[in-house]
Design an enzyme around this catalytic site. Sequence first.
Site, PDB file in Angstrom:
ATOM      1  N   ASP A 187      -0.484  21.815   0.630  1.00  0.00           N
ATOM      2  CA  ASP A 187       0.325  20.804   1.311  1.00  0.00           C
ATOM      3  C   ASP A 187       1.291  21.527   2.243  1.00  0.00           C
ATOM      4  OD1 ASP A 187       2.219  18.773   2.013  1.00  0.00           O
ATOM      5  OD2 ASP A 187       1.556  17.607   0.271  1.00  0.00           O
TER       6      ASP A 187
ATOM      7  N   ARG B  62      -7.744   9.177   3.202  1.00  0.00           N
ATOM      8  CA  ARG B  62      -7.942   8.443   4.446  1.00  0.00           C
ATOM      9  C   ARG B  62      -9.251   8.897   5.085  1.00  0.00           C
ATOM     10  NH1 ARG B  62      -5.106   5.406   2.676  1.00  0.00           N
ATOM     11  NH2 ARG B  62      -3.127   4.521   3.390  1.00  0.00           N
TER      12      ARG B  62
ATOM     13  N   THR C  56       0.842  -1.192   0.000  1.00  0.00           N
ATOM     14  CA  THR C  56       0.000   0.000   0.000  1.00  0.00           C
ATOM     15  C   THR C  56       0.877   1.242   0.000  1.00  0.00           C
ATOM     16  OG1 THR C  56      -0.070   0.043   2.419  1.00  0.00           O
ATOM     17  CG2 THR C  56      -1.827  -1.169   1.295  1.00  0.00           C
TER      18      THR C  56
ATOM     19  N   THR D 252      -4.315  13.305   1.505  1.00  0.00           N
ATOM     20  CA  THR D 252      -3.277  13.373   2.531  1.00  0.00           C
ATOM     21  C   THR D 252      -3.084  12.014   3.195  1.00  0.00           C
ATOM     22  OG1 THR D 252      -4.767  13.860   4.365  1.00  0.00           O
ATOM     23  CG2 THR D 252      -4.027  15.725   3.044  1.00  0.00           C
TER      24      THR D 252
ATOM     25  N   HIS E  18     -13.559   1.999  -0.615  1.00  0.00           N
ATOM     26  CA  HIS E  18     -12.099   2.121  -0.503  1.00  0.00           C
ATOM     27  C   HIS E  18     -11.415   1.363  -1.638  1.00  0.00           C
ATOM     28  CE1 HIS E  18      -8.587   2.620   2.567  1.00  0.00           C
ATOM     29  NE2 HIS E  18      -8.191   2.866   1.328  1.00  0.00           N
TER      30      HIS E  18
ATOM     31  N   GLU F 152     -13.729   2.076   9.051  1.00  0.00           N
ATOM     32  CA  GLU F 152     -13.868   0.936   8.128  1.00  0.00           C
ATOM     33  C   GLU F 152     -13.501  -0.356   8.847  1.00  0.00           C
ATOM     34  OE1 GLU F 152     -11.543   1.445   4.577  1.00  0.00           O
ATOM     35  OE2 GLU F 152     -12.284   3.465   4.204  1.00  0.00           O
TER      36      GLU F 152
END
Length: 384
Positions: A147, A210, A66, A177, A256, A239
């Site tokens: 950012d 996220r 990931t 992010t 997701h 989740e």
Amino acid sequence: MLIVADENIPLLDSFFGDIGEIRRVNGRTLTPDQVKDADILLVRSVTRVDRQLLEGTRVRFVGTATIGTDHIDQTWLQEQGIGFAAAPGCNAVSVAEYVLSVLSLYAEKRGIEDWSSLTVGIVGVGNVGGELARMLERLDFTVKLCDPPRQEAEEERAEEFVPLAEALECDVVTLHTPLTRTGDHPTNRMIAGSELAALGQDQLLINAGRGEVIDGEALLARLQQADAPTVVLDVWEHEPRINPDLLDRVWLATPHIAGYSLEGKMQGTEMIYQALCRYLGLPVRKKAGQFLPEPALSKVSFTSSADEDEAVQVALRACYDPRRDDARLRLTMRGNPEERAQAFDRLRRDYPVRRECSSLKVQLKGSSKSIQDSFRAIGFKLKI
């Protein structure tokens, strides 16, 4: 050598079969007993890897297929001398294409003929946000980048970034992010009451980063107001036990899977394979490309009379249309909370093959340079 691996990581045998014995496990329910005799642990974001899981085991290398690493206690791994690798950027193209497909549907919903007239605020400009920005800018969108950590670290580029408040003024705000809870710029519940209040009914909010970056309760309250923004969620708080009331209020809801293209998943496997080879001192002999199958849809054609934006969006949705995943998620969110959680995980585990735009050859007959540039911006292969 024993390799314990999440059963949903693709091509385990192809990449790791000649390195060691592979034991497949459910990443969501992994226990210390299942890894006590493992040498290598390969996971996804559903597995929390820390002292509680690994203390007293033989594990000496952890790989996560990931881009995110908030599920890994890297400090503890380092203290124990356990090697670690992630797959940064492996699915950046997949997530960027997800957002572009959402934008095409949003422009259609709003009756906007020129989708590039939308201004887009990208919050979080790492691998994913950066890839999305590059695509949008090539398509002539006006993009604003937010950012704060990068703005502070890259003084020579500081003027390229805007404050969050300015990004929230864009027609579209899309979040990419990492999830952080410490430091000068924590992202946990970064989008809460005041930020949501700043968004109006003519704006679109997308979260494909996220789930915990948005305060779910505050979002639900905001969506119950008449002037609420349009919201698309691919990631959720808590989740797989997502809030069904929130699901009912958002425009598009997906489980997701923004980064779940076949190419993205295979690149994630390839990256941790390469890292493991380096750790073990083995030669890297395999690449994801050698295992990619022929796509089910390999070619689309457009004539010279095709509208540029419409043609690009048709090809884009031929590769991926988020409405299909939205429909699947809503159909499965019935029953008690445990049944809904299992259904959410099942949608991710059994996700159908999805290919990136680079897998599709676009034939353009008598086309302009402008339309050719638009297709190339997204990564399509052209036949002119």
